[in-house]
Design a protein around this motif. Structure first.
Motif, PDB file in Angstrom:
ATOM      1  N   LYS A 334      -5.862  -0.297   4.386  1.00 27.80           N
ATOM      2  CA  LYS A 334      -4.795   0.068   3.446  1.00 27.80           C
ATOM      3  C   LYS A 334      -4.779  -0.861   2.240  1.00 27.80           C
ATOM      4  N   MET A 335      -5.078  -2.136   2.451  1.00 25.93           N
ATOM      5  CA  MET A 335      -5.191  -3.052   1.316  1.00 25.93           C
ATOM      6  C   MET A 335      -6.260  -2.562   0.348  1.00 25.93           C
ATOM      7  N   ILE A 336      -7.395  -2.134   0.904  1.00 24.13           N
ATOM      8  CA  ILE A 336      -8.489  -1.627   0.080  1.00 24.13           C
ATOM      9  C   ILE A 336      -8.067  -0.347  -0.635  1.00 24.13           C
ATOM     10  N   GLU A 337      -7.436   0.557   0.089  1.00 21.91           N
ATOM     11  CA  GLU A 337      -6.995   1.818  -0.522  1.00 21.91           C
ATOM     12  C   GLU A 337      -6.003   1.565  -1.655  1.00 21.91           C
ATOM     13  N   ASN A 338      -5.054   0.673  -1.425  1.00 21.27           N
ATOM     14  CA  ASN A 338      -4.062   0.377  -2.458  1.00 21.27           C
ATOM     15  C   ASN A 338      -4.691  -0.262  -3.686  1.00 21.27           C
ATOM     16  N   ARG A 339      -5.658  -1.139  -3.459  1.00 21.12           N
ATOM     17  CA  ARG A 339      -6.317  -1.791  -4.599  1.00 21.12           C
ATOM     18  C   ARG A 339      -7.131  -0.777  -5.396  1.00 21.12           C
ATOM     19  N   ILE A 340      -7.811   0.141  -4.715  1.00 21.38           N
ATOM     20  CA  ILE A 340      -8.558   1.192  -5.411  1.00 21.38           C
ATOM     21  C   ILE A 340      -7.603   2.028  -6.263  1.00 21.38           C
ATOM     22  N   SER A 341      -6.476   2.419  -5.686  1.00 19.96           N
ATOM     23  CA  SER A 341      -5.490   3.230  -6.412  1.00 19.96           C
ATOM     24  C   SER A 341      -4.958   2.486  -7.623  1.00 19.96           C
ATOM     25  N   LEU A 342      -4.675   1.201  -7.446  1.00 17.07           N
ATOM     26  CA  LEU A 342      -4.145   0.407  -8.554  1.00 17.07           C
ATOM     27  C   LEU A 342      -5.157   0.298  -9.687  1.00 17.07           C
ATOM     28  N   ARG A 343      -6.407   0.101  -9.347  1.00 15.24           N
ATOM     29  CA  ARG A 343      -7.446   0.010 -10.384  1.00 15.24           C
ATOM     30  C   ARG A 343      -7.579   1.336 -11.130  1.00 15.24           C
ATOM     31  N   MET A 344      -7.484   2.430 -10.395  1.00 17.70           N
ATOM     32  CA  MET A 344      -7.597   3.737 -11.046  1.00 17.70           C
ATOM     33  C   MET A 344      -6.388   4.014 -11.932  1.00 17.70           C
ATOM     34  N   GLU A 345      -5.208   3.579 -11.473  1.00 19.62           N
ATOM     35  CA  GLU A 345      -4.007   3.714 -12.303  1.00 19.62           C
ATOM     36  C   GLU A 345      -4.141   2.917 -13.601  1.00 19.62           C
ATOM     37  N   ASN A 346      -4.916   1.847 -13.557  1.00 21.95           N
ATOM     38  CA  ASN A 346      -5.139   1.011 -14.745  1.00 21.95           C
ATOM     39  C   ASN A 346      -6.324   1.480 -15.585  1.00 21.95           C
ATOM     40  N   GLY A 347      -6.851   2.674 -15.259  1.00 28.66           N
ATOM     41  CA  GLY A 347      -7.853   3.287 -16.124  1.00 28.66           C
ATOM     42  C   GLY A 347      -9.289   3.179 -15.680  1.00 28.66           C
ATOM     43  N   GLU A 348      -9.557   2.539 -14.532  1.00 28.65           N
ATOM     44  CA  GLU A 348     -10.941   2.442 -14.082  1.00 28.65           C
ATOM     45  C   GLU A 348     -11.376   3.759 -13.440  1.00 28.65           C
ATOM     46  N   SER A 349     -12.668   4.043 -13.517  1.00 26.72           N
ATOM     47  CA  SER A 349     -13.194   5.235 -12.868  1.00 26.72           C
ATOM     48  C   SER A 349     -13.128   5.058 -11.356  1.00 26.72           C
ATOM     49  N   HIS A 350     -13.213   6.172 -10.632  1.00 26.00           N
ATOM     50  CA  HIS A 350     -13.191   6.118  -9.172  1.00 26.00           C
ATOM     51  C   HIS A 350     -14.311   5.226  -8.637  1.00 26.00           C
ATOM     52  N   ALA A 351     -15.512   5.389  -9.203  1.00 25.97           N
ATOM     53  CA  ALA A 351     -16.669   4.616  -8.729  1.00 25.97           C
ATOM     54  C   ALA A 351     -16.482   3.125  -8.992  1.00 25.97           C
ATOM     55  N   ASP A 352     -16.065   2.767 -10.204  1.00 30.22           N
ATOM     56  CA  ASP A 352     -15.872   1.355 -10.534  1.00 30.22           C
ATOM     57  C   ASP A 352     -14.762   0.736  -9.685  1.00 30.22           C
ATOM     58  N   ALA A 353     -13.685   1.514  -9.477  1.00 38.11           N
ATOM     59  CA  ALA A 353     -12.564   1.002  -8.688  1.00 38.11           C
ATOM     60  C   ALA A 353     -13.009   0.690  -7.260  1.00 38.11           C
ATOM     61  N   GLU A 354     -13.815   1.582  -6.677  1.00 42.13           N
ATOM     62  CA  GLU A 354     -14.278   1.342  -5.309  1.00 42.13           C
ATOM     63  C   GLU A 354     -15.243   0.165  -5.247  1.00 42.13           C
ATOM     64  N   LEU A 355     -16.178   0.129  -6.189  1.00 43.56           N
ATOM     65  CA  LEU A 355     -17.170  -0.949  -6.174  1.00 43.56           C
ATOM     66  C   LEU A 355     -16.518  -2.320  -6.254  1.00 43.56           C
ATOM     67  N   LYS A 356     -15.609  -2.476  -7.191  1.00 42.99           N
ATOM     68  CA  LYS A 356     -14.963  -3.780  -7.392  1.00 42.99           C
ATOM     69  C   LYS A 356     -14.071  -4.138  -6.212  1.00 42.99           C
ATOM     70  N   THR A 357     -13.443  -3.129  -5.622  1.00 37.92           N
ATOM     71  CA  THR A 357     -12.537  -3.397  -4.510  1.00 37.92           C
ATOM     72  C   THR A 357     -13.293  -3.817  -3.257  1.00 37.92           C
ATOM     73  N   PHE A 358     -14.385  -3.133  -2.943  1.00 39.42           N
ATOM     74  CA  PHE A 358     -15.140  -3.513  -1.750  1.00 39.42           C
ATOM     75  C   PHE A 358     -15.730  -4.913  -1.904  1.00 39.42           C
ATOM     76  N   GLU A 359     -16.132  -5.240  -3.098  1.00 38.20           N
ATOM     77  CA  GLU A 359     -16.626  -6.601  -3.358  1.00 38.20           C
ATOM     78  C   GLU A 359     -15.494  -7.607  -3.193  1.00 38.20           C
ATOM     79  N   GLU A 360     -14.306  -7.216  -3.643  1.00 35.39           N
ATOM     80  CA  GLU A 360     -13.128  -8.079  -3.555  1.00 35.39           C
ATOM     81  C   GLU A 360     -12.779  -8.430  -2.105  1.00 35.39           C
ATOM     82  N   TYR A 361     -12.895  -7.448  -1.208  1.00 38.92           N
ATOM     83  CA  TYR A 361     -12.485  -7.645   0.184  1.00 38.92           C
ATOM     84  C   TYR A 361     -13.685  -7.843   1.114  1.00 38.92           C
TER      85      TYR A 361
END
Length: 604
Positions: A334-361
């Motif tokens: 859920k932490m990962i899902e929320n971070r992906i959603s937050l990045r997308m809300e801030n304008g990142e693409s779905h792919a970029d949001a996932e890539l950065k989030t998985f690296e983050e966690y």
């Protein structure tokens, strides 16, 4: 995409160590939405119909059955849960992705491997790194099961050093194609894959490059296969060597940029690690469930063996590990899902949001991979022991469960590699300022040299002492790791046994905290009486975690500290691992086991 639930502070990867997490802020399996419960029930029904009754066929190397089941899973949408709707997927969030992986993987490791390889490393590299043209061409077919994917990274002699492969990709004179030559091994799904993600080196590049390679049986294009590997477990998972001999592909089939293959491989592994953790959960539930039923039915000395204390111990520990594994895995998901959603809300693409989030966690992903893969091995081992001589027989499900479980400690980077990665990545985050370890580590150092408080703490509230104990376990990690960094600096990575000890402290702390938070959250909303056994499991796991942390910290301290420094740290360790009110673990186990055997199933 499921949206972020209100505006809570989202901890960054690794920050659990230095920031308090409140029970109400974590996600637990009890928080599944109605849609997620329906998806879970659909997957369970599918597994109970298509997989569980056919275990003997899977054990007899029925590769065609694996392909058939995967096709049916594709028709039901299970292969495309994480794929956006524009590419014919279901477009669900990461928690739902983990849920499907969890429940489809429990009946046999053969399907768990085929599913994980296809939906993870076989599909995600194209989805996350591919061009829009590549995504449109390949992802819809992969998400529906029309095509299957495989991932060609490992080579003879390369092993854990993913960037050392010798497979070559040479650009043709006209610049329109690449010719690939080389050998890959241990390739899951190789026997029925239509698309291979292949990593090769161009000229003398420092880093490998990724390519998308299609396979057509009618026109093999220089691709040949070795025989199916003879393996300890996962018997119906197709695992072959793949040989490329002047395999010619269009230049536009390069995945991402030249030399970006190592990064693709590492990020794919981050996703694979946490998904592997989820893939062990239902296996633990099923093994525990079968063991409970057998223990109730098996009579010795005119008594069901479920009544014996030695069996109660095993059942309670098996259930506890499964329950805590669920808590930790879905907390991180859920932490990962929320971070992906937050990045997308801030304008990142779905792919970029996932890539950065998985690296983050990545730290949490490694922690979960290690903990859950070892828990399923222990669970299946104890399952065999409960069955006694029958457990050693291939006529019971325990024998195959044990063999299938063994690969999980090797997949997605060995557990030794992941242990060292978890600590190494945390230290790198601290150096970059992403996680403040220096301040808390200094505070622990000051506490060691200060005068201990003589005030008696108030532990009247539920989990008050346990949460305080978790805080102290975090101090142990900061004490050991902080001192080790000061002593060895950049040379710390050469001290592998010290890193392994520090990692076990980190892992047990995260897992124990997850269990405590799950039990606390559920006790508050459902009532302590209704959550009696769950509370007991959280306390039982913490007791073991404290024991492990104490042992590993002593080992670590003795490896680099001497004299007064060693004495001071050992005194601190004694203080940080001391219970004021030690739980009666025999009583805890008995109560948990009696609940399991009275229900005749794993019901948590």
């Amino acid at each position: 995409m499921e949206t972020t639930e209100n505006k809570k502070e989202l901890l960054r990867g690794g920050q659990f160590l230095v920031k308090e997490t409140k029970a109400e802020d974590i996600f637990t399996p009890e928080d599944f939405s109605e849609e997620q419960k329906m998806m879970r029930d659909s997957v369970k029904e599918f597994v109970d119909r298509e997989i569980w009754p056919k275990k003997d066929e899977f054990e007899n190397k029925n590769y065609a059955l694996t392909e058939e089941v995967m096709q049916k899973a594709g028709e039901l949408g299970f292969l495309g849960v994480a794929v956006p709707e524009e590419y014919d997927g279901l477009g669900m969030g990461f928690v739902s992705t983990m849920l499907v992986c969890d429940y489809i993987s429990g009946a046999t490791g053969s399907i768990a491997t085929a599913f994980g390889a296809h939906t993870g490393i076989g599909t995600l590299p194209i989805l996350l790194y591919g061009t829009e043209e590549q995504r449109k061409k390949y992802v819809p077919k992969l998400s529906t099961g029309e095509w299957f994917g495989a991932y060609c990274l490992t080579e003879p002699g390369a092993g854990s050093d993913a960037n050392s492969g010798k497979t070559k990709a040479e650009l043709t004179e006209d610049g329109k194609h690449y010719k690939i030559n080389g050998q890959k091994m241990w390739i899951s799904n190789a026997g029925f894959a239509d698309v291979f993600i292949v990593f090769a080196r161009i000229e003398d590049d420092k880093y490998i490059t990724g390519f998308i390679v299609e396979y057509d049986k009618e026109n093999p294009n220089g691709i040949t296969f070795g025989e199916e590997e003879k393996k300890l477990g996962i018997h119906s998972s197709s695992t072959r060597q793949v040989f490329f001999n002047d395999t010619t592909i269009p230049a536009e089939n390069m995945l991402s940029e030249r030399g970006n293959g190592f990064k693709i491989a590492m990020n794919a592994l981050n996703v694979g690690r946490i998904k592997l953790a989820s893939a062990t959960l239902d296996a633990q539930r099923r093994v525990t469930d079968v063991a409970i039923k057998y223990a109730n039915d098996r009579v010795q000395f005119k008594t069901p063996i479920a009544k014996f204390g030695a069996i109660k111990l095993k059942l309670a520990e098996m259930a506890t590990s499964a329950w805590v594994g669920e808590a930790a895995t879905y907390r991180a998901a859920k932490m990962i899902e929320n971070r992906i959603s937050l990045r997308m809300e801030n304008g990142e693409s779905h792919a970029d949001a996932e890539l950065k989030t998985f690296e983050e966690y990545a730290i949490e992903c490694s922690i979960l991979k290690v903990a859950c893969s070892e828990d399923i091995q222990n669970c299946s081992d104890e399952g065999i022991q409960i069955f006694g001589g029958m457990g050693f027989s291939a006529d019971t499900p325990m024998e195959s469960a044990w063999r299938d479980a063994r690969i999980a400690r090797i997949y997605e980077g060995t557990n030794e590699i992941n242990r060292m990665l978890a600590v190494g990545m945390l230290i790198k985050k601290a150096m970059k300022g992403h996680v403040d370890l220096l301040g808390p580590a200094q505070a622990v150092g000051d506490e060691l040299t200060g005068i201990p408080s003589m005030d008696k703490p108030d532990y009247s509230e539920l989990f008050a002492e346990e949460k305080e104990m978790v805080k102290k376990l975090k101090k142990v990690f900061l004490m050991v790791a902080g001192s080790a960094v000061q002593k060895f600096g950049e040379d710390l990575e050469e001290h592998q046994q010290l890193l392994l000890a520090a990692s076990d402290i980190l892992i047990e702390t995260y897992m124990a905290e997850s269990g405590i938070l799950r039990a606390e959250k559920n006790a508050k909303r459902f009532g302590e009486d209704q959550q009696k056994e769950q509370i007991q499991m959280a306390k039982l796991y913490l007791y073991h975690a404290v024991d492990t942390v104490n042992q590993k910290a002593k080992e670590g301290i003795a490896s680099f500290a001497e004299g007064d420094e060693q004495r001071m740290m050992l005194m601190g360790l004694k203080r940080f691992t001391k219970y004021e009110n030690m739980p009666n673990i025999v009583e805890l186990r008995n109560s948990i086991a009696e609940k399991l055997t009275s229900e005749n199933k794993y019901m948590f």
